[in-house]
Structures are given as structure tokens and as C-alpha cells.
Design an enzyme around this catalytic site. Sequence first.
Site, short mmCIF file in Angstrom:
data_model
loop_
_atom_site.label_atom_id
_atom_site.label_comp_id
_atom_site.label_asym_id
_atom_site.label_seq_id
_atom_site.Cartn_x
_atom_site.Cartn_y
_atom_site.Cartn_z
N ARG A 226 26.79 16.00 36.47
CA ARG A 226 25.98 16.22 37.60
C ARG A 226 25.67 14.67 38.34
NH1 ARG A 226 20.59 19.79 35.82
NH2 ARG A 226 19.80 18.58 37.36
N ARG B 76 8.50 24.75 43.25
CA ARG B 76 8.18 23.38 43.31
C ARG B 76 7.38 22.73 44.15
NH1 ARG B 76 13.53 22.50 40.46
NH2 ARG B 76 13.70 20.29 39.77
N ARG C 43 22.60 13.10 29.01
CA ARG C 43 23.44 14.11 29.41
C ARG C 43 24.37 13.74 30.64
NH1 ARG C 43 20.11 18.85 32.24
NH2 ARG C 43 19.80 17.19 33.75
N LYS D 245 13.44 22.66 30.62
CA LYS D 245 13.10 23.84 31.23
C LYS D 245 14.31 24.94 31.06
CE LYS D 245 12.57 22.11 35.47
NZ LYS D 245 12.50 21.01 35.04
N ARG E 242 13.79 11.60 41.08
CA ARG E 242 13.40 13.05 40.80
C ARG E 242 11.93 13.16 40.25
NH1 ARG E 242 18.52 14.41 37.59
NH2 ARG E 242 17.48 16.23 36.76
P1 AP5 Z 1 17.04 20.47 29.99
O1 AP5 Z 1 16.89 21.81 29.38
O2 AP5 Z 1 18.25 20.54 30.81
O3 AP5 Z 1 15.82 20.06 31.00
P2 AP5 Z 1 15.42 20.53 32.64
O4 AP5 Z 1 13.85 20.46 32.55
O5 AP5 Z 1 16.14 21.86 32.74
O6 AP5 Z 1 16.17 19.45 33.12
P3 AP5 Z 1 16.92 19.38 34.54
O7 AP5 Z 1 17.44 18.36 34.92
O8 AP5 Z 1 17.38 20.79 34.81
O9 AP5 Z 1 15.88 19.38 35.65
P4 AP5 Z 1 15.47 19.55 36.99
O10 AP5 Z 1 14.21 20.09 37.22
O11 AP5 Z 1 15.65 18.02 37.68
O12 AP5 Z 1 16.63 20.15 37.57
P5 AP5 Z 1 17.09 21.43 38.34
O13 AP5 Z 1 18.30 21.85 38.29
O14 AP5 Z 1 16.02 22.41 38.31
O15 AP5 Z 1 16.92 19.18 29.24
C1 AP5 Z 1 17.57 18.06 29.51
C2 AP5 Z 1 18.33 17.08 28.33
O16 AP5 Z 1 17.30 16.84 27.32
C3 AP5 Z 1 19.46 18.04 28.18
O17 AP5 Z 1 20.56 17.21 27.70
C4 AP5 Z 1 18.74 18.68 26.71
O18 AP5 Z 1 19.98 19.00 25.86
C5 AP5 Z 1 17.98 17.67 26.34
N1 AP5 Z 1 16.66 18.10 25.39
C6 AP5 Z 1 16.24 19.44 25.72
N2 AP5 Z 1 14.98 19.66 24.81
C7 AP5 Z 1 15.35 18.32 24.13
C8 AP5 Z 1 14.50 17.98 23.25
N3 AP5 Z 1 13.19 18.63 22.49
N4 AP5 Z 1 14.47 16.64 22.42
C9 AP5 Z 1 15.50 16.06 22.72
N5 AP5 Z 1 16.38 16.45 24.08
C10 AP5 Z 1 16.18 17.47 24.65
O19 AP5 Z 1 17.00 20.97 39.98
C11 AP5 Z 1 17.91 19.74 40.53
C12 AP5 Z 1 17.95 19.66 41.72
O20 AP5 Z 1 17.87 20.78 42.70
C13 AP5 Z 1 16.26 19.11 42.45
O21 AP5 Z 1 16.25 17.89 42.17
C14 AP5 Z 1 16.26 19.61 43.86
O22 AP5 Z 1 16.98 18.62 44.55
C15 AP5 Z 1 17.04 20.91 43.94
N6 AP5 Z 1 16.28 22.24 43.55
C16 AP5 Z 1 16.23 23.22 42.17
N7 AP5 Z 1 15.19 23.89 42.37
C17 AP5 Z 1 14.53 23.61 43.82
C18 AP5 Z 1 13.44 24.22 44.39
N8 AP5 Z 1 12.66 25.44 43.80
N9 AP5 Z 1 13.01 23.68 45.52
C19 AP5 Z 1 13.62 22.49 46.04
N10 AP5 Z 1 14.72 22.13 45.40
C20 AP5 Z 1 15.10 22.59 44.31
MG MG Z 2 17.39 22.57 34.33
#
Ligand code: AP5
Ligand code: MG
Length: 191
Positions: free
Chosen positions: A136, A91, A130, A14, A147
Site C-alpha cells: 500500500r 469519515r 504492515r 477496523k 492520515r
Molecule cells: P487494520 O485492521 O488494517 O486497521 P484499519 O483500521 O483497517 O487500518 P487501515 O490502514 O485500513 O485504515 P485507514 O482508515 O487508513 O484505511 P482505509 O483503507 O479505510 O490493522 C492495521 C494493522 O495493525 C494490520 O497490519 C493488523 O494486522 C495490525 N493489527 C490489528 N489489530 C492489532 C492489534 N490488536 N495489535 C497489534 N496489531 C494489530 O482508507 C485508505 C484511504 O482511502 C484513506 O486515507 C482515504 O484516502 C480513502 N478513503 C477510504 N474511505 C474513505 C471515505 N469514507 N472517505 C474519503 N476517503 C476515504
Molecule cells: Mg482497513
Amino acid sequence: MINIVIFGAPGSGKGTQSDKLIEHYHLFHISTGDVLRDHMRRGTELGMVAKEYIDQGQLVPDDLIIDLLAQVLDENKENTTQGVIFDGYPRTIPQAEALEGMLAERGTQVDAVVGLEVPDEELIKRIVLRGEQSGRADDNEDTARKRIEVYYEQTSPLKAYYQEQGKYLAINGMGTIDGIFELIQHELDNI
Ligand code: AP5
Ligand code: MG
């Protein structure tokens, strides 16, 4: 103006694809995960509460997140005129309904939901890789599995929710970053 939700499991890409979308469509990016991590770094009250959930791989409660999103939108009225990429929000169904209300107040709506679809084992691999550098606390195998479980229980029902509205664009999230972006662009050019 175009509002896009970028949707998918943890590690589905994402954030990575948001960067490409920002560059291409000049949209304002809101990642609720990034906003929460910023609060954690600054040691705010919200940050301290959020940390308890994030470190366990659980979602932060809806009321806190919905207020947070409303605040970010209010603070960025001028920056959001071209549209917004919502990354990691909504979410849950209540979050999606709240978003609909907030956008309706502004005379706008969610135009498309880009759903990055990636197999679980690849998600774990990406997160663990990562985690070697990100600092993180939730980037380790155990928390990643939690997760993903939470994603299936609480977040994945949004796929059907947006499919019913005809807004869900399924994207194969396996492949090169540029190749995936081309698929997204192709879908968005056809809406
Ligand atoms: P990346 O682009 O970072 O993927 P992502 O989907 O953004 O992954 P996140 O870890 O950020 O997802 P998340 O949803 O758990 O985290 P968030 O911060 O939203 O890519 C991941 C890795 O893969 C990177 O190293 C990248 O380089 C690599 N990559 C990318 N594309 C690739 C490809 N094509 N091939 C190979 N490698 C690739 O949420 C974190 C926490 O915050 C949640 O668990 C929750 O506790 C809280 N939170 C956030 N939003 C909410 C909400 N709306 N409601 C409630 N809690 C929330
Ligand atoms: Mg992200």
C-alpha cells in the site's frame, strides 16, 4: 438485522475486527478503502482520481465516496439483509448524513458505532510494520502521520456526532485481537 459502523483512526484495527464481526454476526462488509483500492488496481476513472488523494493521505471527496457507497449498497441488496458493517465510512459529517438517508430509504438505520481507540504512536507502528509487506503506497511513516492528522481534523468529530445519538461504543483498541473482539461482542450484546 444490525448495521454497525466500525470507526477509528488509520491502523486502529477496523479491518481486523471487521473480519471477526463478519464471522460472528454474518454481516455484509463494506470497506470503502478496499473498494477504492480495487478501483485503483483495475485502473478505473474513479481509481485514478482516488489514487491522487490516497497516496497523499487525504480523504477522497465526499461526493465521489457517497455515490460509491450508494452504488455498493444497490448492487448488494440481497447480501445486506442481515445487516452491514461499514468500515472506514463515514469519515465526515456529510458522509454520515448521507448514510442516514440511504439507510432510511431502506427502512433501517445505524445501530451502533464501534470506536476503536488506539494511541497515535501505536497506529504508526502498526502501519509501518504492515507497509513492509502490504504494497500500500500509503503505508509509510510520513503518509501515516498525514492520515492521522486528517483523521483528527475531519473524521474525529463524528465521535461526538454519534455520542449525541447514544450510538458510540468506546473500545480500547490496545491488546490482543481476540481480547478486543470480546470487548466489542460484550458491548454489542448489550445494545
Ligand atoms: P487494520 O485492521 O488494517 O486497521 P484499519 O483500521 O483497517 O487500518 P487501515 O490502514 O485500513 O485504515 P485507514 O482508515 O487508513 O484505511 P482505509 O483503507 O479505510 O490493522 C492495521 C494493522 O495493525 C494490520 O497490519 C493488523 O494486522 C495490525 N493489527 C490489528 N489489530 C492489532 C492489534 N490488536 N495489535 C497489534 N496489531 C494489530 O482508507 C485508505 C484511504 O482511502 C484513506 O486515507 C482515504 O484516502 C480513502 N478513503 C477510504 N474511505 C474513505 C471515505 N469514507 N472517505 C474519503 N476517503 C476515504
Ligand atoms: Mg482497513
